[in-house]
Design an enzyme around this catalytic site. Structure first.
Site, PDB file in Angstrom:
ATOM      1  N   LYS A  12       0.821  -1.196   0.000  1.00 56.77           N
ATOM      2  CA  LYS A  12       0.000   0.000   0.000  1.00 56.77           C
ATOM      3  C   LYS A  12       0.864   1.258   0.000  1.00 56.77           C
ATOM      4  O   LYS A  12       0.366   2.366  -0.149  1.00 56.77           O
ATOM      5  CB  LYS A  12      -0.900  -0.006   1.262  1.00 56.77           C
ATOM      6  CG  LYS A  12      -1.875  -1.184   1.271  1.00 56.77           C
ATOM      7  CD  LYS A  12      -2.601  -1.315   2.600  1.00 56.77           C
ATOM      8  CE  LYS A  12      -1.784  -2.219   3.504  1.00 56.77           C
ATOM      9  NZ  LYS A  12      -2.429  -2.849   4.609  1.00 56.77           N
ATOM     10  N   GLY A  13       2.154   1.063   0.192  1.00 56.03           N
ATOM     11  CA  GLY A  13       3.066   2.198   0.377  1.00 56.03           C
ATOM     12  C   GLY A  13       3.120   3.194  -0.763  1.00 56.03           C
ATOM     13  O   GLY A  13       3.397   4.374  -0.549  1.00 56.03           O
ATOM     14  N   GLU A  35       7.391   2.478  -6.335  1.00 55.05           N
ATOM     15  CA  GLU A  35       7.576   2.029  -4.957  1.00 55.05           C
ATOM     16  C   GLU A  35       7.834   3.224  -4.032  1.00 55.05           C
ATOM     17  O   GLU A  35       8.345   4.253  -4.475  1.00 55.05           O
ATOM     18  CB  GLU A  35       8.757   1.020  -4.949  1.00 55.05           C
ATOM     19  CG  GLU A  35       9.210   0.504  -3.626  1.00 55.05           C
ATOM     20  CD  GLU A  35       8.186  -0.323  -2.871  1.00 55.05           C
ATOM     21  OE1 GLU A  35       7.040   0.135  -2.722  1.00 55.05           O
ATOM     22  OE2 GLU A  35       8.552  -1.400  -2.384  1.00 55.05           O
ATOM     23  N   ASP A  36       7.460   3.071  -2.769  1.00 53.86           N
ATOM     24  CA  ASP A  36       7.692   4.151  -1.810  1.00 53.86           C
ATOM     25  C   ASP A  36       9.156   4.260  -1.396  1.00 53.86           C
ATOM     26  O   ASP A  36       9.719   5.340  -1.363  1.00 53.86           O
ATOM     27  CB  ASP A  36       6.790   3.987  -0.571  1.00 53.86           C
ATOM     28  CG  ASP A  36       6.858   2.587   0.049  1.00 53.86           C
ATOM     29  OD1 ASP A  36       7.618   1.725  -0.444  1.00 53.86           O
ATOM     30  OD2 ASP A  36       6.137   2.345   1.041  1.00 53.86           O
ATOM     31  N   ASP A  44      14.749  -0.466   0.427  1.00 57.70           N
ATOM     32  CA  ASP A  44      15.503  -0.642   1.664  1.00 57.70           C
ATOM     33  C   ASP A  44      16.525  -1.766   1.426  1.00 57.70           C
ATOM     34  O   ASP A  44      17.555  -1.539   0.809  1.00 57.70           O
ATOM     35  CB  ASP A  44      14.480  -0.973   2.758  1.00 57.70           C
ATOM     36  CG  ASP A  44      15.040  -0.953   4.156  1.00 57.70           C
ATOM     37  OD1 ASP A  44      15.787  -0.035   4.498  1.00 57.70           O
ATOM     38  OD2 ASP A  44      14.714  -1.876   4.942  1.00 57.70           O
ATOM     39  N   PHE A  52      14.127   5.043  10.494  1.00 64.94           N
ATOM     40  CA  PHE A  52      12.803   4.573  10.113  1.00 64.94           C
ATOM     41  C   PHE A  52      11.897   5.768   9.863  1.00 64.94           C
ATOM     42  O   PHE A  52      11.660   6.577  10.746  1.00 64.94           O
ATOM     43  CB  PHE A  52      12.206   3.626  11.150  1.00 64.94           C
ATOM     44  CG  PHE A  52      11.128   2.784  10.550  1.00 64.94           C
ATOM     45  CD1 PHE A  52      11.438   1.700   9.759  1.00 64.94           C
ATOM     46  CD2 PHE A  52       9.789   3.113  10.723  1.00 64.94           C
ATOM     47  CE1 PHE A  52      10.445   0.937   9.146  1.00 64.94           C
ATOM     48  CE2 PHE A  52       8.787   2.360  10.124  1.00 64.94           C
ATOM     49  CZ  PHE A  52       9.125   1.267   9.340  1.00 64.94           C
ATOM     50  N   ARG A  80       0.380   6.477   7.122  1.00 65.78           N
ATOM     51  CA  ARG A  80       0.465   6.546   5.654  1.00 65.78           C
ATOM     52  C   ARG A  80      -0.144   7.827   5.115  1.00 65.78           C
ATOM     53  O   ARG A  80       0.193   8.272   4.023  1.00 65.78           O
ATOM     54  CB  ARG A  80      -0.273   5.361   5.012  1.00 65.78           C
ATOM     55  CG  ARG A  80       0.331   3.997   5.275  1.00 65.78           C
ATOM     56  CD  ARG A  80      -0.317   2.976   4.346  1.00 65.78           C
ATOM     57  NE  ARG A  80      -0.124   1.589   4.782  1.00 65.78           N
ATOM     58  CZ  ARG A  80       0.936   0.848   4.479  1.00 65.78           C
ATOM     59  NH1 ARG A  80       1.917   1.350   3.788  1.00 65.78           N
ATOM     60  NH2 ARG A  80       1.017  -0.404   4.898  1.00 65.78           N
TER      61      ARG A  80
END
Ligand code: IMP
Ligand code: MG
Length: 182
Positions: free
Chosen positions: A44-45, A100-101, A104, A153, A166
């Site tokens: 959902k990012g 994509e958000d 990582d 983070f 979000r």
């Protein structure tokens, strides 16, 4: 701007996000001008990012989504990637642009890229809003990258912690006590 009580500081403001999204859209528009492509958001990012990005790309393209789960509710990647919800259109002989958000470890994206190539996509490229190269576990360089972020983070503008935050219009760093007590 109303700062959420759990946010330590804002890392990327709403205005900065807008500028980044605009410039990514311009590059994509130029590169895909003569190509038919499918924009595939990772849920959902990528929801706010993809919604903003697609409205700045003045071309005809398909939009689809994949939900790939690599995280529990914590802040560490699990390494195993599971497709929870798949696309509804075929990628065979199509150019694919994954949205994509954040990249990582790179586990999620490398699994998704491999899967789409195996399905016969003509090309698979990655557009990420944030890139956290310090945490990379697999060699993966996004084709379009909005901003490099430090090894902290972060939440907001699609990025969550335990499914929250979000909806923040900016990207911020969570107060350590929030994830230490969760
Ligand atoms: P990767 O497979 O380790 O590259 O993980 C990518 C996914 O992890 C992203 O799509 C995010 O959902 C999540 N993620 C990684 N870093 C962060 C962060 O700082 N905040 C929120 N989510 C993150
Ligand atoms: Mg994600």
């Amino acid at each position: 701007m109303i700062l959420h009580k759990d946010i330590d500081k804002v890392l990327i403001s709403q205005e900065e996000i807008e500028n980044i999204v605009n410039s990514l859209a311009k590059q994509i528009e130029k590169d895909y001008n003569d190509k038919e492509f499918i924009m595939v958001g990772l849920l959902k990012g990528s929801i706010p990012f993809m919604a903003d990005l697609m409205r700045h790309i003045h071309l005809d393209f398909f939009v689809d989504c994949i939900t790939a789960a690599s995280y529990g509710s914590g802040t560490e990647t699990s390494g195993t990637v599971r497709i929870v919800h798949d696309m509804t259109v075929s990628v065979k002989d199509k150019h694919v642009l994954i949205v994509e958000d954040i990249v990582d470890s790179g586990h999620t994206l490398s699994a998704v890229v491999n899967m789409l190539m195996e399905r016969g996509a003509k090309s698979v490229k990655i557009c990420t809003l944030c890139d956290k190269p310090a945490r990379r576990k697999v060699p993966l360089v996004p084709d379009y990258s909005g901003i490099e972020v430090p090894d902290a983070f972060i939440v907001g503008y699609g990025l969550d912690f335990a499914q929250k935050y979000r909806n923040l219009p900016y990207i911020g760093i969570l107060k350590p006590e929030v994830y230490e007590t969760t």
